[in-house]
Scaffold this active site. Structure first.
Site, PDB file in Angstrom:
ATOM      1  N   CYS A  77       0.840  -1.205   0.000  1.00 17.07           N
ATOM      2  CA  CYS A  77       0.000   0.000   0.000  1.00 17.07           C
ATOM      3  C   CYS A  77       0.879   1.261   0.000  1.00 17.07           C
ATOM      4  O   CYS A  77       1.465   1.565  -1.026  1.00 17.07           O
ATOM      5  CB  CYS A  77      -1.005  -0.032   1.137  1.00 17.07           C
ATOM      6  SG  CYS A  77      -2.465   0.939   0.738  1.00 17.07           S
ATOM      7  N   HIS A  92      -3.755  -5.055   0.262  1.00 18.46           N
ATOM      8  CA  HIS A  92      -3.178  -5.611   1.498  1.00 18.46           C
ATOM      9  C   HIS A  92      -3.239  -7.138   1.465  1.00 18.46           C
ATOM     10  O   HIS A  92      -4.218  -7.714   1.963  1.00 18.46           O
ATOM     11  CB  HIS A  92      -3.951  -5.099   2.715  1.00 18.46           C
ATOM     12  CG  HIS A  92      -3.778  -3.644   2.956  1.00 18.46           C
ATOM     13  ND1 HIS A  92      -2.901  -3.149   3.892  1.00 18.46           N
ATOM     14  CD2 HIS A  92      -4.350  -2.572   2.354  1.00 18.46           C
ATOM     15  CE1 HIS A  92      -2.952  -1.827   3.873  1.00 18.46           C
ATOM     16  NE2 HIS A  92      -3.821  -1.450   2.950  1.00 18.46           N
ATOM     17  N   GLU A 123      -1.770  -9.124   3.251  1.00  9.84           N
ATOM     18  CA  GLU A 123      -1.697  -9.671   4.623  1.00  9.84           C
ATOM     19  C   GLU A 123      -3.066  -9.989   5.204  1.00  9.84           C
ATOM     20  O   GLU A 123      -3.168 -10.800   6.115  1.00  9.84           O
ATOM     21  CB  GLU A 123      -0.927  -8.711   5.541  1.00  9.84           C
ATOM     22  CG  GLU A 123      -1.618  -7.404   5.921  1.00  9.84           C
ATOM     23  CD  GLU A 123      -1.428  -6.274   4.916  1.00  9.84           C
ATOM     24  OE1 GLU A 123      -1.084  -6.569   3.742  1.00  9.84           O
ATOM     25  OE2 GLU A 123      -1.632  -5.102   5.275  1.00  9.84           O
TER      26      GLU A 123
HETATM   27  N1  GLN Z   1      -2.022   6.711   2.639  1.00  4.42           N
HETATM   28  C1  GLN Z   1      -2.098   5.940   1.439  1.00  4.42           C
HETATM   29  C2  GLN Z   1      -3.450   6.098   0.752  1.00  4.42           C
HETATM   30  O1  GLN Z   1      -4.417   6.459   1.390  1.00  4.42           O
HETATM   31  C3  GLN Z   1      -1.773   4.493   1.679  1.00  4.42           C
HETATM   32  C4  GLN Z   1      -2.764   3.801   2.557  1.00  4.42           C
HETATM   33  C5  GLN Z   1      -2.253   2.520   3.174  1.00  4.42           C
HETATM   34  O2  GLN Z   1      -1.056   2.276   3.217  1.00  4.42           O
HETATM   35  N2  GLN Z   1      -3.158   1.710   3.700  1.00  4.42           N
HETATM   36  O3  GLN Z   1      -3.569   5.819  -0.395  1.00  4.42           O
END
Ligand code: GLN
Length: 539
Positions: A384, A510, A512
């Site tokens: 992410c 994600h 995970e």
């Molecule tokens: N802050 C980033 C976004 O909102 C990444 C979010 C995250 O790592 N879950 O796109």
């Protein structure tokens, strides 16, 4: 339709005793006997969901397929029983009040005074029963967050007291988890806190049916008898839960203590088949007796609290077991990393993960970590925000876009290589408004990730507002960073990789959230496989 069986799990004496793990272990055992089970968590805080909580407050925010931002215990549930949870599996006091107040505004209670009892408790009961009616489970295990005696848990206790009464003792039981401390000075295990905690439950009208006692030393028969006598339970219902070296051992320990058999007996259910935990046992053996070892760095900014990245840590445990390997993960604070110390901080690791996150604090350290991994051919996995940092780093170092950034970090960047998603542009409210839950991703057949997933179409879970800015895609691909996974409907870049690197993959989703004991996530498994090819001095 057979009657649903409800199991409530409460906690006493201290917090963090592992109600989630006990609930997940019991679920695992019942599932292994052929029953269908789900687990639900009731959280006593007023946030509508934990999405608006800083990880320092409550650990990781876990995300379900249907886009609920939930308590991290739901991650444990999924990892143990290998079944997705839903919006219905996590209730907070905030969400209960929100529904009741919305109904009040609509006029559903017209003429009535709206009160904690019965309106709040009825809404809690409705949400517990939904899992039995809407979803077809034999057993619904409901974990009540907090510790008995907390003011904020009281409506939950009253709701389960009423449910127990309504459903009858053969359909609903309470399992109470407590701590039996060992006093070094007198060399004794102490049961008084357990007795007091059961008294508190009794004050709320709840007689526990089973007591699970966390302890660092085995409980002898005398102690079990004492607890049984003073807490009004039969001796076979006093269960020992001794400290384990891994959470995955707990189902095996609970099987030995016959927690599943006693539960079934209390709920007048047939025992079903013998719980087959052969696969589970094999996994635990691999976790406990690894043949190899390696070390990786997890670069994040919430590293002081290990629970902030719990799903990543557990995914690494799963992937380590597949590779017969113990992976030690060192959390490195991204705020402490800069260009001049990055080698000293990260040079000893065989792999680097850059964690998810929000806001600009610590981002430059993450970018420095990516650069170090990219330039030194060290396996790199960006998740992410980790992917977004990899994109920014590549722009600055390879594409020579000075000042490239994500608009989240720098509104006026000349090269917004990561930008706010179109659908997010009018969004003002912070709660529950990110791109959340599972979305499709199509994988390019000529890519590293295709070799890893071995399929073209995948679905992964998301939690973000920003995305790769497709306006720059050509330049990236020409320079050697490739978009190897895309959302088929929107063209949103889901995966970036550098084919010329040993292992360099960043994902907007994600992974995970989907790794379980039964199905370790292929990206983590392959990452660790690659990490194992790097030999460092103490590996
Ligand atoms: N802050 C980033 C976004 O909102 C990444 C979010 C995250 O790592 N879950 O796109």
């Amino acid at each position: 339709m057979p009657t649903k069986k409800y199991i409530f799990v409460t906690g006493g004496v201290a917090s963090s005793l592992g109600k989630g793990i006990i609930s997940a272990s019991l679920a695992k055992l019942l599932q292994a006997r052929g029953f269908s089970v789900t687990i639900q968590k009731l959280d006593p805080y007023i946030n509508v969901d934990p999405g608006t909580l800083n990880p320092y407050e409550h650990g990781e925010c876990y995300v379900t397929n249907d886009g609920a931002e939930t308590d991290l215990d739901l991650g444990h549930y999924e990892r143990f029983i290998n079944l997705p949870t839903t919006q219905d599996n996590n209730i907070t006091t905030g969400s209960v009040y929100q529904s009741v107040i919305n109904k009040e505004r609509k006029g559903d209670y017209l003429g009535k005074t709206v009160q904690v009892i019965p309106h709040i408790t009825d809404e809690i009961k409705r949400r517990i029963k939904v899992l039995g009616t809407k979803h077809n489970f034999d057993f619904i295990i409901t974990e009540i967050g907090g510790t008995v005696g907390d003011i904020e848990s009281q409506p939950y206790l009253e709701a389960i007291r009423q449910l127990k009464w309504e459903l009858g003792s053969e359909n609903a039981i309470v399992i109470h988890l407590t701590l039996v401390p060992f006093l070094g000075a007198s060399g004794e295990l102490k049961t008084k806190p357990t007795q007091h905690s059961v008294k508190l439950l009794l004050e709320n009208g709840i007689q526990p049916d089973i007591l699970v006692m966390r302890t660092e030393k085995p409980l002898n028969t005398d102690i079990r008898k004492k607890v049984a006598l003073f807490c009004n339970v039969d001796i076979s219902s006093v269960i020992e839960s001794i400290d384990a070296s891994t959470i995955y051992e707990v189902p095996l320990m609970m099987k030995k203590e016959r927690l599943d058999v006693i539960t079934l007996k209390k709920l007048r259910m047939p025992e079903g088949k013998e719980a087959d935990l052969a696969h589970w046992k094999k996994f635990v053996d691999k976790v406990k007796n690894p043949l190899k070892k390696t070390r990786i760095a997890l670069v994040g900014k919430y590293v002081e609290l290990p629970d902030s990245y719990i799903s990543i840590s557990e995914s690494i445990v799963h992937a380590g077991a597949v590779n017969d390997c113990k992976v030690s993960v060192t959390n490195i604070h991204s705020e402490n990393i800069n260009e001049s110390n990055v080698e000293q901080l990260l040079g000893d690791f065989s792999g680097i993960i850059v964690a998810p996150g929000f806001g600009s604090r610590g981002v430059e350290g993450k970018i420095a970590a990516v650069r170090f991994a990219r330039q030194n051919n060290i396996p790199f996995f960006g998740i992410c925000l980790g992917l977004q940092c990899a994109v920014i780093e590549f722009a600055r170092s390879v594409l020579k876009m000075t000042g490239a950034n994500s608009r989240e970090m720098d509104r006026r960047t000349p090269y917004p290589v990561i930008d706010l998603m179109e659908e997010q542009k009018g969004v003002i409210d912070k709660g529950g408004t990110m791109r959340l839950g599972a979305y499709d991703c199509t994988i390019d057949e000529k890519s590293r990730v295709y070799e890893i997933y071995k399929k073209k179409n995948i679905r992964e879970r998301h939690r973000h507002r920003y995305e790769f800015n497709n306006q720059y895609l050509d330049e990236y691909e020409k320079a050697g960073m490739k978009a190897s996974g895309m959302n088929p409907e929107t063209g949103l870049v889901e995966i970036m990789e550098i084919p010329d690197h040993k292992w360099f993959i960043g994902v907007q989703f994600h992974p995970e959230y989907q790794s379980t004991v039964l199905k370790p996530h292929p990206l983590f498994v392959d990452f660790i496989k690659s990490v194992l090819t790097i030999k460092k001095e103490d590996n």
